[in-house]
Design a protein around this motif. Sequence first.
Motif, short mmCIF file in Angstrom:
data_model
loop_
_atom_site.label_atom_id
_atom_site.label_comp_id
_atom_site.label_asym_id
_atom_site.label_seq_id
_atom_site.Cartn_x
_atom_site.Cartn_y
_atom_site.Cartn_z
N GLY A 1 -28.00 12.17 -117.11
CA GLY A 1 -26.93 11.40 -116.48
C GLY A 1 -26.46 12.07 -115.22
O GLY A 1 -26.57 13.28 -115.07
N GLU A 2 -25.94 11.27 -114.31
CA GLU A 2 -25.48 11.83 -113.06
C GLU A 2 -24.29 11.04 -112.56
O GLU A 2 -24.26 9.82 -112.64
N ALA A 3 -23.28 11.73 -112.09
CA ALA A 3 -22.11 11.12 -111.46
C ALA A 3 -21.68 12.05 -110.33
O ALA A 3 -21.50 13.24 -110.55
N GLN A 4 -21.56 11.50 -109.14
CA GLN A 4 -21.20 12.31 -107.98
C GLN A 4 -20.39 11.48 -107.00
O GLN A 4 -20.54 10.26 -106.95
N VAL A 5 -19.58 12.15 -106.22
CA VAL A 5 -18.89 11.52 -105.10
C VAL A 5 -19.40 12.21 -103.84
O VAL A 5 -19.32 13.42 -103.71
N GLY B 1 -28.98 2.64 -111.36
CA GLY B 1 -27.89 3.42 -110.79
C GLY B 1 -26.93 2.52 -110.02
O GLY B 1 -27.33 1.46 -109.52
N LYS B 2 -25.70 2.92 -109.95
CA LYS B 2 -24.67 2.15 -109.25
C LYS B 2 -23.94 3.07 -108.28
O LYS B 2 -23.76 4.26 -108.54
N GLY B 3 -23.50 2.51 -107.19
CA GLY B 3 -22.70 3.25 -106.23
C GLY B 3 -21.59 2.38 -105.69
O GLY B 3 -21.79 1.20 -105.41
N ASP B 4 -20.40 2.94 -105.60
CA ASP B 4 -19.24 2.26 -105.02
C ASP B 4 -18.98 2.88 -103.66
O ASP B 4 -18.69 4.08 -103.57
N ILE B 5 -19.07 2.08 -102.60
CA ILE B 5 -18.92 2.58 -101.24
C ILE B 5 -17.61 2.07 -100.68
O ILE B 5 -17.37 0.86 -100.65
N SER B 6 -16.76 2.99 -100.24
CA SER B 6 -15.45 2.60 -99.74
C SER B 6 -15.20 3.15 -98.35
O SER B 6 -15.92 4.03 -97.88
N HIS B 7 -14.17 2.63 -97.71
CA HIS B 7 -13.76 3.01 -96.36
C HIS B 7 -14.81 2.61 -95.32
O HIS B 7 -15.21 3.41 -94.49
N VAL B 8 -15.28 1.35 -95.40
CA VAL B 8 -16.22 0.83 -94.41
C VAL B 8 -15.65 -0.44 -93.78
O VAL B 8 -14.84 -1.13 -94.39
N ARG B 9 -16.07 -0.73 -92.55
CA ARG B 9 -15.67 -1.95 -91.86
C ARG B 9 -16.77 -3.00 -91.91
O ARG B 9 -16.51 -4.17 -91.82
N LEU C 1 -18.99 7.56 -101.15
CA LEU C 1 -19.97 6.94 -102.03
C LEU C 1 -19.85 7.59 -103.40
O LEU C 1 -20.13 8.78 -103.55
N ALA C 2 -19.40 6.83 -104.38
CA ALA C 2 -19.30 7.33 -105.75
C ALA C 2 -20.51 6.81 -106.53
O ALA C 2 -20.68 5.60 -106.68
N LEU C 3 -21.37 7.72 -106.97
CA LEU C 3 -22.60 7.37 -107.67
C LEU C 3 -22.46 7.60 -109.16
O LEU C 3 -21.85 8.58 -109.58
N HIS C 4 -23.06 6.72 -109.95
CA HIS C 4 -23.16 6.95 -111.38
C HIS C 4 -24.42 6.24 -111.87
O HIS C 4 -24.81 5.20 -111.36
N GLY C 5 -25.08 6.87 -112.81
CA GLY C 5 -26.31 6.30 -113.33
C GLY C 5 -26.83 7.13 -114.47
O GLY C 5 -26.34 8.22 -114.74
N SER C 6 -27.81 6.61 -115.15
CA SER C 6 -28.43 7.36 -116.24
C SER C 6 -29.93 7.13 -116.18
O SER C 6 -30.40 6.18 -115.59
N GLY C 7 -30.66 8.03 -116.80
CA GLY C 7 -32.11 7.93 -116.78
C GLY C 7 -32.72 8.91 -117.74
O GLY C 7 -32.11 9.29 -118.74
N GLU D 1 -10.42 -4.12 -94.93
CA GLU D 1 -11.42 -3.12 -95.26
C GLU D 1 -12.46 -3.72 -96.21
O GLU D 1 -12.12 -4.42 -97.15
N VAL D 2 -13.72 -3.42 -95.97
CA VAL D 2 -14.83 -3.97 -96.73
C VAL D 2 -15.20 -3.02 -97.87
O VAL D 2 -15.18 -1.81 -97.70
N LYS D 3 -15.54 -3.55 -99.01
CA LYS D 3 -16.00 -2.79 -100.18
C LYS D 3 -17.47 -3.14 -100.38
O LYS D 3 -17.83 -4.30 -100.37
N CYS D 4 -18.31 -2.13 -100.54
CA CYS D 4 -19.74 -2.36 -100.74
C CYS D 4 -20.19 -1.72 -102.06
O CYS D 4 -19.66 -0.68 -102.46
N ASP D 5 -21.17 -2.35 -102.69
CA ASP D 5 -21.74 -1.84 -103.94
C ASP D 5 -23.23 -1.60 -103.75
O ASP D 5 -23.92 -2.40 -103.13
N LEU D 6 -23.70 -0.48 -104.28
CA LEU D 6 -25.11 -0.09 -104.21
C LEU D 6 -25.70 -0.15 -105.61
O LEU D 6 -25.12 0.40 -106.55
N SER D 7 -26.82 -0.83 -105.77
CA SER D 7 -27.61 -0.81 -107.00
C SER D 7 -28.92 -0.14 -106.65
O SER D 7 -29.55 -0.50 -105.65
N PHE D 8 -29.36 0.86 -107.46
CA PHE D 8 -30.56 1.60 -107.06
C PHE D 8 -31.32 2.16 -108.25
O PHE D 8 -30.80 2.28 -109.36
N SER D 9 -32.57 2.52 -107.98
CA SER D 9 -33.42 3.30 -108.88
C SER D 9 -33.94 4.46 -108.07
O SER D 9 -34.20 4.34 -106.87
#
Length: 152
Positions: A117-121, A87-95, A129-135, A33-41
């Motif tokens: 601040g924001e944190a969401q799944v 912002g950061k995001g942890d993406i799981s359950h991907v191939r 996709l688990a998101l967390h970030g501040s602004g 299983e592949v783990k992906c990370d998202l960096s965003f604004s």
Amino acid sequence: MMKRTFVMAALVLACAGVTTALPVSTARAAEAEVKCDLSFSLSGWSIIYKHAEGSGTVVCSNGQRANVKITVNGGGLTAGKYRIDNGKGDISHVRSIDDVFGDYAQAGAEAGVVKSGEAQVLTKGTTSLALHGSGEGVNLGVSVGAFSITRR
């Protein structure tokens, strides 16, 4: 007769070897299983209707990488203007990275003044996709909508 018995025994052993090999290959597929990370604004506004746009990068553990566009649309009882940096995001359950793209269901409650601040799944089928970030910004309300990730 002896040759026939030997051939039958060899076939039985070969078949036994194939059936015991199946669970091993299934276990290896689950481990892959592949783990992906998202960096965003992201920046946006809301007055009943919520809209935000941003950009980012997705990097996966298998070496795949993509520049992405992020769009958030929705509605609810919301009001405000905000910006999320780093912002950061942890993406799981991907191939593969292809499983990352699309619309994720979003529901949230926001409250913030000046520092926000924001944190969401979020989910898209079995992908999470688990998101967390501040602004910064002012936002208040409850919203439901879609968080979309597309190739840029």
